[in-house]
Design an enzyme around this catalytic site. Structure first.
Site, PDB file in Angstrom:
ATOM      1  N   ASN A   9       0.870  -1.172   0.000  1.00 53.54           N
ATOM      2  CA  ASN A   9       0.000   0.000   0.000  1.00 53.54           C
ATOM      3  C   ASN A   9       0.907   1.222   0.000  1.00 53.54           C
ATOM      4  O   ASN A   9       1.474   1.575   1.021  1.00 53.54           O
ATOM      5  CB  ASN A   9      -0.890  -0.036   1.249  1.00 53.54           C
ATOM      6  CG  ASN A   9      -1.727   1.213   1.413  1.00 53.54           C
ATOM      7  OD1 ASN A   9      -1.808   2.042   0.506  1.00 53.54           O
ATOM      8  ND2 ASN A   9      -2.353   1.355   2.565  1.00 53.54           N
ATOM      9  N   TRP A  10       1.028   1.839  -1.150  1.00 58.34           N
ATOM     10  CA  TRP A  10       1.965   2.971  -1.277  1.00 58.34           C
ATOM     11  C   TRP A  10       1.441   4.240  -0.616  1.00 58.34           C
ATOM     12  O   TRP A  10       2.182   5.197  -0.450  1.00 58.34           O
ATOM     13  CB  TRP A  10       2.277   3.245  -2.757  1.00 58.34           C
ATOM     14  CG  TRP A  10       3.045   2.175  -3.459  1.00 58.34           C
ATOM     15  CD1 TRP A  10       3.420   0.954  -2.948  1.00 58.34           C
ATOM     16  CD2 TRP A  10       3.557   2.217  -4.789  1.00 58.34           C
ATOM     17  NE1 TRP A  10       4.131   0.243  -3.890  1.00 58.34           N
ATOM     18  CE2 TRP A  10       4.228   0.997  -5.039  1.00 58.34           C
ATOM     19  CE3 TRP A  10       3.513   3.155  -5.818  1.00 58.34           C
ATOM     20  CZ2 TRP A  10       4.836   0.707  -6.252  1.00 58.34           C
ATOM     21  CZ3 TRP A  10       4.117   2.873  -7.036  1.00 58.34           C
ATOM     22  CH2 TRP A  10       4.780   1.656  -7.251  1.00 58.34           C
ATOM     23  N   LYS A  11       0.167   4.248  -0.292  1.00 59.97           N
ATOM     24  CA  LYS A  11      -0.464   5.441   0.308  1.00 59.97           C
ATOM     25  C   LYS A  11      -0.194   6.670  -0.582  1.00 59.97           C
ATOM     26  O   LYS A  11      -0.089   6.527  -1.794  1.00 59.97           O
ATOM     27  CB  LYS A  11       0.003   5.637   1.752  1.00 59.97           C
ATOM     28  CG  LYS A  11      -0.198   4.350   2.573  1.00 59.97           C
ATOM     29  CD  LYS A  11      -0.063   4.536   4.050  1.00 59.97           C
ATOM     30  CE  LYS A  11      -0.283   3.205   4.746  1.00 59.97           C
ATOM     31  NZ  LYS A  11      -0.264   3.298   6.207  1.00 59.97           N
ATOM     32  N   HIS A  94      -9.567   1.084   4.676  1.00 61.27           N
ATOM     33  CA  HIS A  94      -8.320   1.324   5.406  1.00 61.27           C
ATOM     34  C   HIS A  94      -8.605   2.282   6.566  1.00 61.27           C
ATOM     35  O   HIS A  94      -9.409   3.207   6.420  1.00 61.27           O
ATOM     36  CB  HIS A  94      -7.256   1.907   4.472  1.00 61.27           C
ATOM     37  CG  HIS A  94      -5.905   1.910   5.109  1.00 61.27           C
ATOM     38  ND1 HIS A  94      -5.536   2.861   6.019  1.00 61.27           N
ATOM     39  CD2 HIS A  94      -4.865   1.050   4.995  1.00 61.27           C
ATOM     40  CE1 HIS A  94      -4.295   2.587   6.446  1.00 61.27           C
ATOM     41  NE2 HIS A  94      -3.871   1.491   5.835  1.00 61.27           N
ATOM     42  N   GLU A  96      -7.065   4.702   7.686  1.00 59.27           N
ATOM     43  CA  GLU A  96      -6.844   6.126   7.375  1.00 59.27           C
ATOM     44  C   GLU A  96      -8.057   6.705   6.648  1.00 59.27           C
ATOM     45  O   GLU A  96      -8.413   7.869   6.835  1.00 59.27           O
ATOM     46  CB  GLU A  96      -5.550   6.278   6.550  1.00 59.27           C
ATOM     47  CG  GLU A  96      -4.323   6.045   7.429  1.00 59.27           C
ATOM     48  CD  GLU A  96      -3.107   5.489   6.717  1.00 59.27           C
ATOM     49  OE1 GLU A  96      -3.024   5.568   5.478  1.00 59.27           O
ATOM     50  OE2 GLU A  96      -2.224   4.951   7.423  1.00 59.27           O
ATOM     51  N   GLU A 166      -5.723  -4.960  10.397  1.00 53.05           N
ATOM     52  CA  GLU A 166      -4.698  -3.957  10.662  1.00 53.05           C
ATOM     53  C   GLU A 166      -5.021  -3.223  11.955  1.00 53.05           C
ATOM     54  O   GLU A 166      -5.858  -2.312  11.958  1.00 53.05           O
ATOM     55  CB  GLU A 166      -4.650  -2.939   9.508  1.00 53.05           C
ATOM     56  CG  GLU A 166      -4.308  -3.551   8.173  1.00 53.05           C
ATOM     57  CD  GLU A 166      -3.715  -2.516   7.235  1.00 53.05           C
ATOM     58  OE1 GLU A 166      -2.593  -2.725   6.780  1.00 53.05           O
ATOM     59  OE2 GLU A 166      -4.371  -1.479   6.987  1.00 53.05           O
ATOM     60  N   GLY A 172       2.208   2.182  10.845  1.00 51.81           N
ATOM     61  CA  GLY A 172       3.183   3.264  10.735  1.00 51.81           C
ATOM     62  C   GLY A 172       3.834   3.645  12.054  1.00 51.81           C
ATOM     63  O   GLY A 172       4.508   4.657  12.152  1.00 51.81           O
ATOM     64  N   SER A 212       3.172  -2.162  10.471  1.00 51.76           N
ATOM     65  CA  SER A 212       4.609  -2.242  10.745  1.00 51.76           C
ATOM     66  C   SER A 212       5.198  -3.623  10.460  1.00 51.76           C
ATOM     67  O   SER A 212       6.097  -4.092  11.165  1.00 51.76           O
ATOM     68  CB  SER A 212       4.902  -1.808  12.184  1.00 51.76           C
ATOM     69  OG  SER A 212       4.501  -0.462  12.377  1.00 51.76           O
ATOM     70  N   GLY A 233       2.701  -1.132   4.337  1.00 55.79           N
ATOM     71  CA  GLY A 233       2.760   0.296   4.046  1.00 55.79           C
ATOM     72  C   GLY A 233       4.191   0.736   3.819  1.00 55.79           C
ATOM     73  O   GLY A 233       4.762   0.578   2.735  1.00 55.79           O
ATOM     74  N   GLY A 234       4.806   1.273   4.866  1.00 56.38           N
ATOM     75  CA  GLY A 234       6.150   1.848   4.764  1.00 56.38           C
ATOM     76  C   GLY A 234       7.164   0.962   4.061  1.00 56.38           C
ATOM     77  O   GLY A 234       7.908   1.430   3.180  1.00 56.38           O
TER      78      GLY A 234
HETATM   79  P1  PGA Z   1       2.621   0.191   7.712  1.00 54.42           P
HETATM   80  O1  PGA Z   1       1.170   0.416   7.068  1.00 54.42           O
HETATM   81  O2  PGA Z   1       3.162  -1.082   7.149  1.00 54.42           O
HETATM   82  O3  PGA Z   1       3.419   1.408   7.313  1.00 54.42           O
HETATM   83  O4  PGA Z   1       2.418   0.115   9.191  1.00 54.42           O
HETATM   84  C1  PGA Z   1       0.322  -0.658   6.836  1.00 54.42           C
HETATM   85  C2  PGA Z   1      -0.955  -0.174   6.221  1.00 54.42           C
HETATM   86  O5  PGA Z   1      -1.423   0.907   6.607  1.00 54.42           O
HETATM   87  O6  PGA Z   1      -1.522  -0.825   5.334  1.00 54.42           O
END
Ligand code: PGA
Length: 249
Positions: A9-11, A94, A96, A166, A172, A212, A233-234
């Site tokens: 997930n590149w966000k 998600h 977010e 999640e 994050g 994470s 994500g990251g």
């Molecule tokens: P993260 O994000 O790996 O940076 O914690 C995961 C996600 O939000 O899908």
């Protein structure tokens, strides 16, 4: 055997050019990996068409789609538009989106139906806040998110869903759910699906862990019987880290 999946997930990261370069790097690294894991990259909307051109092994996904079919919804991108880029997946729900853009269960149920109607596979995210975990409400929270977001689907449609657990406190933050915490709640999610759609359907649904996840902890998480991969994500923004997670199976 359930499909193993690692989805990035590149966000809201990478310019178009950076995104194309990242996709090329990922492709170069995964070319020799043959462990049966399906790799998906979920890019910003505007990257979809160009990234699609450089993908060979990895599948393409978006990070959202509109809750309406088409028309006067300035700034929105419909499920049909996402599909027309060659994308096969779409992340929905998600945390977010739920928290910053106030996407509620009813809206997510609409998005899920539109995604499915347009031939997209939803990667549907659920997970609790830190306060909810600390007060022991995490099981109730994920159950409610499943019931209100997805349990209106027919069995035929539900079978197409990929779930992602999640915990919001792990996204994050560098703080990962322990392997035991992940297994405990993934098993609970699968049991909740089984109670609604039957064990055979529950046994088919991939349940990804997100929050994470990195090369150093992926193996321990993925070894759990009910953890079928990760939503990353990251670490998905660094091709070698993403590949390190893919090869953790
Ligand atoms: P993260 O994000 O790996 O940076 O914690 C995961 C996600 O939000 O899908």
């Amino acid at each position: 055997m359930r499909q193993k999946i690692v989805a990035g997930n590149w966000k809201m990261n990478t310019t178009l050019q950076e995104g194309i370069a990242l996709a090329q790097e990922v492709e170069a690294l995964i070319a020799g990996v043959n462990n049966g894991a399906k790799v998906i990259v979920c890019t910003p909307f505007i990257h979809l068409t160009e990234v699609k051109k450089v993908l060979k092994k990895a599948a393409l996904g978006a990070q959202n789609c509109a809750s309406e079919v088409s028309g006067a919804y300035t700034g929105e991108v419909s499920a049909a538009m996402v599909k027309s880029t060659g994308a096969e997946y779409v992340i929905l729900g998600h945390s977010e989106r739920r928290s910053y853009y106030h996407e509620d269960d009813a809206m997510l149920a609409k998005k899920t139906k539109l995604a499915l109607a347009n031939g997209l596979i939803p990667i549907f995210c659920i997970g609790e806040l830190l306060s909810e975990r600390e007060s022991g409400k995490h099981f109730d929270v994920v159950k409610s998110q499943l019931e209100k977001g997805l349990f209106d689907l027919s069995e035929e449609d539900f079978k197409k869903i990929v779930l992602a657990y999640e915990p919001v406190w792990a996204i994050g933050t560098g703080k990962t759910a322990s392997s035991a915490q992940a297994q405990e709640i993934h098993k609970f999610i699968r049991d909740t699906v089984a109670a609604k759609y039957g064990q055979a359907v529950a046994d088919l649904i991939p349940i990804l862990y997100g929050g994470s996840c990195k090369p150093s902890n992926a193996k321990e998480l993925f070894e759990n019987p009910d953890v079928d991969g990760g939503l990353i994500g990251g670490a998905a923004l660094v091709a070698s880290d993403f590949n390190g997670i893919i090869t953790a199976f």
